[in-house]
Write an enzyme that holds these catalytic residues in place. Structure first.
Site: not given
Length: 603
Positions: A562-564
């Site tokens: 995830p790049c959140n």
């Protein structure tokens, strides 16, 4: 801890007016409240301005706040007080001008005052945010004290100021413009920093953005070049030196290349490719890790360090399709003898959507779409654009054109009729990203889920180009461990390359995405085995040994965590690899290292 895969990041609904940009790409014109309910386009005669609709306030800047503002920019308090005493509190432009003059005279030898070159005017071949590259920029031909070249918007704000009808947002814009910043960079800073940001925070943001651009990373080239009305070049240099002292990193970080072509793309190859892998990185298995290129400083250093000190390959998918998608890839694959998928996908907007040519206005010069996001522009926005255009018989005024182009870039709007723009349909997004038509359609999957899943997926043509070297190496098929599988971008890429999928172990948190991959697997008549897991954190050594024993080992380990917490627009929790979701990168490394260890013992 609630775990979400890279394909299950938060996003709003299709018509939401307040978007939570916890997605990828990052700095690609992602403003927190780009189509907020308080934003309106109002017309006065033949001109238009953007107004936030808030009541105006006549509260001035106090002396202490003014001092704090300039001290926050790095100037000594004694010098600030002296400049304010000379110019008065109401003329921030003259105060800044005086401060830069004092600082330059104090720290620079006299002959430097004759320098004509400008360290911030470097001309880059290509903008990292090319979707904004046609915005007005600062010109080297502008004279030092040229105050007559104000933009129409600046002049309009000045005229409205005299009538007392400026909103708070417009007052802040005017203050920044009077200090020498362009309205474009000021508007971007206000949107990125939020409505409550002080002028200190805004100027710090703009300064940091200019420094980042000077180092060829993170932010656009042309859209944040200061016009600096009334501020000489030598003073600008001093201003940059002051800001750089505040923002200079302790250590060198991995630099993003320009152009962003990695070890080569089909249409452009670097002259020399010198790549050597550390011994610890050499397979088996091959591994391939992906995440957003425009991550906080130090993130890619950490990723590279954990993944056996392999140098990242940064690639923008605009070289493979009609949409930008800036990504970093760390892998131990060969980089010679790659080949693209055929047929080649359309590379421009009008090649991808030929019916739009009839309605495309001459003043919309876009050839590429911005990065695909997980949400789309609202119906209210497209209606506002239509209403603005219908007030004109011919081309709209420059200010209206700018408003429309900004929103079209931001939301990837395309022309579908006279004065009509619309967001992309899910099947159009599938085509742009290299997935088969209806890949995400049906089976109870909503339009919102389709946009979310597609917005967080691989660009298939890009990934396939990198994985193409495996075709001759595995003629009988491949065993793949797919971590954070999403909607199966790697699986689709291998299938389109003609590489048989013997065994795929897919780990994906989102049930929606798992259903999409399972449906694709069945519809394409795959003859291999698809094994599902729903959480990377549950994939421990015992389970891996069991799976490896069953299928005989993995040839490839693929994943994009995830790049959140890495995305540039995430001002709430942009915590890098220590963030709640993005820390799952360490699970990718943990699992990869376990696979290497288990397979090493079995040799």
């Amino acid at each position: 801890m609630v775990v979400r895969s890279s394909q299950d990041k938060s996003a709003s609904g299709a018509d939401s007016d307040s978007i939570d940009w916890n997605t990828d790409d990052e700095l690609e014109i992602q403003e927190d409240t780009a189509v907020s309910s308080s934003s309106t386009l109002t017309t006065r005669g033949m001109e238009a301005i953007v107004s936030n609709g808030e009541a105006s306030s006549s509260a001035g800047v106090s002396h202490s706040k003014l001092v704090k503002h300039f001290v926050g920019m790095g100037f000594p308090e004694k010098l600030v007080s002296k400049a304010i005493a000379e110019n008065g509190e109401g003329d921030t432009d003259s105060i800044l001008n005086t401060l830069l003059t004092y600082s330059t005279l104090e720290d620079s030898p006299p002959q430097q005052l004759c320098v004509n070159s400008d360290p911030i005017s470097s001309d880059y071949d290509e903008n990292l945010l090319d979707d904004l590259s046609d915005m007005d920029g600062w010109s080297e031909n502008e004279t030092e004290d040229n105050t007559s070249s104000l933009s129409e918007e600046h002049k309009m704000l000045l005229s409205l100021e005299s009538t007392g009808s400026l909103s708070e947002k417009e007052k802040m814009l005017l203050s920044l413009a009077n200090m020498g910043y362009t309205l474009e960079e000021s508007s971007i800073a206000m949107k990125r920093c939020g409505p409550e940001a002080s002028i200190v925070e805004l100027t710090d943001f703009i300064c940091a953005a200019q420094l980042s651009r000077e180092e060829d990373i993170y932010l656009p080239d042309d859209d944040l070049k200061p016009r600096c009305n009334g501020i000489s070049k030598i003073k600008k240099r001093k201003f940059f030196e002051i800001c750089k002292k505040k923002n200079d990193p302790d250590t060198e970080t991995i630099r993003l290349p320009n152009p962003m072509i990695g070890f080569g793309v089909p249409s452009l190859q670097p002259e020399n490719i010198n790549r050597s892998l550390p011994e610890s990185a050499i397979g088996p298995p091959f591994f391939y890790y992906e995440n957003v290129a425009l991550a906080p400083k130090g993130v890619w250093d950490t990723i590279s360090r954990f993944l056996y000190d392999v140098e990242p390959e940064f690639v923008d998918s605009k070289y493979f399709c009609a949409t930008a998608r800036k990504r970093g890839y760390v892998h131990n694959l060969p980089v010679q003898n790659r080949f693209p998928l055929v047929p080649l996908p359309p590379l421009t907007i009008q090649q991808a959507f030929p019916l739009s040519r009839k309605w495309w206005p001459s003043w919309d010069s876009r050839e590429k779409l911005n990065c695909i996001q997980t949400a789309i522009g609202s119906a209210k926005l497209t209606e506002r654009i239509r209403n603005a255009l219908e007030q004109y018989d011919g081309d709209p005024s420059p200010s209206v054109q700018k408003f429309i182009l900004d929103e079209c870039r931001k939301w990837n709007l395309v022309w579908v009729g006279r004065n009509k723009v619309a967001p992309l349909e899910p099947d159009e997004v599938e085509m742009l990203l290299g997935f088969p038509k209806n890949h995400t359609r049906g089976g109870g999957i909503s339009r919102t889920d389709r946009y979310k899943s597609l917005g967080n997926s691989f660009q298939v043509d890009t990934v396939a180009y990198h994985l193409s070297v495996l075709k001759d190496m595995f003629p009988s098929g491949i065993n793949m461990l797919s971590l954070f599988s999403g909607i199966g971008g790697a699986e689709v890429a291998l299938h389109r390359l003609g590489i048989k999928l013997k065994n795929v172990v897919s780990v994906e948190k989102s049930k929606v995405n798992r259903d999409i991959v399972r449906s694709w697997w069945e519809q394409t008549n795959q003859t291999g085995n698809l094994i599902d897991f729903d959480d990377v954190q549950d994939l421990n050594g015992d389970r891996l040994e069991e799976v490896i024993s069953y299928i005989g080992g993995f040839d490839l380990v693929v994943g994009g965590s995830p790049c959140n917490n890495l995305a540039g627009s995430n001002r709430v929790s942009r915590d890098g690899l220590e963030g709640k979701e993005s820390s799952l990168f360490y699970d990718y490394f943990r699992i990869l290292d376990l696979v290497k260890s288990i397979m090493g013992r079995q040799v």
